[in-house]
Design an enzyme around this catalytic site. Structure first.
Site, mmCIF file in Angstrom:
data_model
loop_
_atom_site.group_PDB
_atom_site.id
_atom_site.type_symbol
_atom_site.label_atom_id
_atom_site.label_comp_id
_atom_site.label_asym_id
_atom_site.label_seq_id
_atom_site.Cartn_x
_atom_site.Cartn_y
_atom_site.Cartn_z
ATOM 1 N N LYS A 192 0.861 -1.174 0.000
ATOM 2 C CA LYS A 192 0.000 0.000 0.000
ATOM 3 C C LYS A 192 0.905 1.233 0.000
ATOM 4 O O LYS A 192 1.479 1.603 1.009
ATOM 5 C CB LYS A 192 -0.906 0.003 1.243
ATOM 6 C CG LYS A 192 -2.218 0.793 1.062
ATOM 7 C CD LYS A 192 -2.049 2.290 0.792
ATOM 8 C CE LYS A 192 -1.678 3.053 2.035
ATOM 9 N NZ LYS A 192 -1.625 4.554 1.757
ATOM 10 N N GLU A 268 10.364 1.425 10.469
ATOM 11 C CA GLU A 268 11.346 2.507 10.433
ATOM 12 C C GLU A 268 10.576 3.813 10.517
ATOM 13 O O GLU A 268 9.881 4.189 9.568
ATOM 14 C CB GLU A 268 12.201 2.475 9.167
ATOM 15 C CG GLU A 268 13.284 3.538 9.190
ATOM 16 C CD GLU A 268 14.109 3.605 7.933
ATOM 17 O OE1 GLU A 268 14.375 4.738 7.474
ATOM 18 O OE2 GLU A 268 14.485 2.544 7.413
ATOM 19 N N GLU A 401 10.537 15.943 14.616
ATOM 20 C CA GLU A 401 10.917 15.761 13.219
ATOM 21 C C GLU A 401 10.107 16.721 12.345
ATOM 22 O O GLU A 401 8.876 16.693 12.351
ATOM 23 C CB GLU A 401 10.669 14.320 12.772
ATOM 24 C CG GLU A 401 11.157 14.051 11.364
ATOM 25 C CD GLU A 401 10.994 12.601 10.953
ATOM 26 O OE1 GLU A 401 11.942 12.020 10.409
ATOM 27 O OE2 GLU A 401 9.893 12.047 11.177
#
Length: 501
Positions: A192, A268, A401
């Site tokens: 996906k 990750e 981030e």
């Protein structure tokens, strides 16, 4: 061997002539779906529509998983010898190289990566797949010494059906690097891709078929993360889910694993990687160039980007001045021009995210040395390099981030202080240490909480080929091993077999 494409002289004309197929790839073919809804893929450099894609959901994921399970149980792929699978994986690499320009162009159009960088990505992807093919028959089983009257074997076997959810920042490259290790050891896969950039991943189904990978072994379903992605993560017939993306989504996938069938996860997630510079380095100009290259490559939309610059106070002014000078010279351009090295952010949502973080940094007292705010964005998503000094470790700009070309500068006076700042976030993906002291370098490599640490007295430039190296993120940057033989092992389970004659 497939014939390579002819390099276009006019990438804009090539883009206008492109007719990408947005339909899912299930059971070895494109399939028509009637979802009643769709979503737009937009070019972030212009705001123009690239394609309309179907908003696939649970029913389409169900069809893809069923196709993958049937193919796995048939043995047409899972029971091939590792060497034969390796041959077909190598054929896939040839297909990637032969269609590199189309794959690169799709990524440029959908997420704004400059075409020269996207082409380099596909060249690297071809080499990555070849390395996986070479490793396909290197996962050796073991005979365990035991009682003389018995043999105990440890053998590795594929899990079955692997689900893969991939991000938009390197669409084709990460799609390939997620899917091919799982296929190489005998699994079937349902991919996906991100709704921001799906088209190059959808093309991979055709390349797999041309490489001789059997029907149903590799399936690709476009859709929104909250629908198609959630359906894949919650599916009880998916044995492993591999994901690259945000830490927030990674946490949600952990919940989905528990709610469904306790599927194994390889995650990750986010990063806030430090670059630590000690005063014994020889060439501040080259280091400044490397630092700017690291935060501006792919417009800073890289999970391993060195977004925190930790520099010893004695050289801070000299290094930061060089960094700002080089960052100021980085100018955005048309990603369809081969001379462009710095393109737009991938979407309007990402543009607003960067804008919000930059505003918060200013409000919290960081000093803006270089303002990357676009004068007029219009329908485009450009944002130039931004540098902040006087950053303290607790500021949002030093903790969260951003996924854009925003660099936070902090100073330190001692090795212990540098380690404390480096480890002072929830993340632990990568780190870089610039020093000429080998003893210090090795100490920091052990003390810094990161899955991968790069050490160098001076930068060498370019990307390091990590094809054969495996790593595992620390903290909330994820879990599970990727890369090299360790990454292939992640897609197998260990079984003990005892012989008692």
């Amino acid at each position: 061997m497939p014939e390579p494409e002819t390099t276009p002289t006019d990438w804009s004309a090539a883009a206008a002539a492109l007719r990408p197929d947005p339909r899912p790839w299930i059971g070895g073919r494109r399939v028509e779906v009637d979802t009643g809804r769709g979503f737009r893929s937009e070019n972030p450099a212009t705001g123009a529509t690239v394609a309309e894609l179907p908003c696939c959901g649970a029913a389409d994921i169900e069809a893809a998983v069923r196709s993958a399970r049937t193919a796995f149980e048939s043995g047409a792929w899972s029971q091939l010898s590792p060497r034969e699978r390796g041959r077909k994986v190598r054929a896939f690499a040839e297909q990637v190289r032969a269609h590199a320009q189309e794959l690169a162009l799709l990524d440029t159009l959908e997420m704004g990566m400059p075409i020269a960088n996207a082409l380099g990505d596909m060249q690297e992807a071809g080499g990555h797949v070849e390395a996986i093919a070479e490793m396909a028959d290197k996962l050796l089983d073991e005979v365990i010494p035991n009682d003389p009257s018995a043999w105990v074997l440890n053998i590795r076997e594929p899990h079955g059906v692997v689900g893969a959810i991939t991000p938009w920042n390197f669409p084709a490259y990460i799609g390939i690097s997620k899917v091919l290790p799982a296929l190489a050891v005998g699994n079937s896969v349902v991919l996906k891709p991100s709704e921001i950039a799906s088209l190059s991943c959808l093309k991979l189904g055709e390349l797999a078929a041309a490489a001789g990978i059997p029907d149903g072994v590799f399936n690709i379903v476009p859709g929104l993360g909250g629908e198609a992605g959630a359906a894949l993560a919650l599916h009880k017939d998916v044995d492993v889910l591999t994901f690259t993306g945000s830490t927030a989504t990674g946490r949600r996938l952990l919940e989905f694993s528990g709610q469904s069938n306790m599927k194994r996860l390889i995650l990750e997630c986010g990063g806030k990687s430090p670059q630590i510079v000690f005063p014994d380095v020889a060439d501040l100009d080259r280091i400044a160039e490397a630092i700017v290259g690291g935060i501006t490559f792919n417009t800073g939309q890289v999970c391993v980007a060195g977004s925190r610059l930790l520099v010893h106070r004695s050289i801070a002014d000299a290094l930061v001045a060089r960094v700002v000078e080089r960052a100021r010279a980085v100018e955005p351009g048309d990603p369809l021009q081969e001379s462009t090295g710095f393109g737009p952010l991938a979407s309007r949502g990402q543009l607003e995210r960067v804008r919000s973080h930059v505003a918060a940094a200013t409000e919290q007292g960081a000093a803006m040395l270089l303002d990357g705010t676009p004068a007029s964005a219009g329908g485009a998503c450009f944002w130039s390099p931004t540098v902040f000094a006087d950053v303290t470790p607790g500021m949002r700009v030093a903790q969260e981030e951003i996924f854009g070309p925003v660099l936070s500068v902090m100073t330190f006076d001692s090795e212990d202080e540098a380690v404390s700042i480096a480890n002072g976030t929830i993340y632990g993906l990568t780190a870089t240490v610039w020093t000429a002291d080998l003893g210090r370098a090795l100490r920091l490599a052990r003390r810094i909480s990161a899955g991968a640490v790069t050490i160098g007295a001076d930068p060498t430039g370019g990307r390091v080929d990590a094809t054969t190296g495996a790593f595992e993120p620390h903290r909330q940057s994820g879990l599970g091993v990727e890369g090299g033989l360790g990454g292939l092992r992640s897609f197998t389970r260990l079984k003990s077999v005892t012989f008692k004659p």
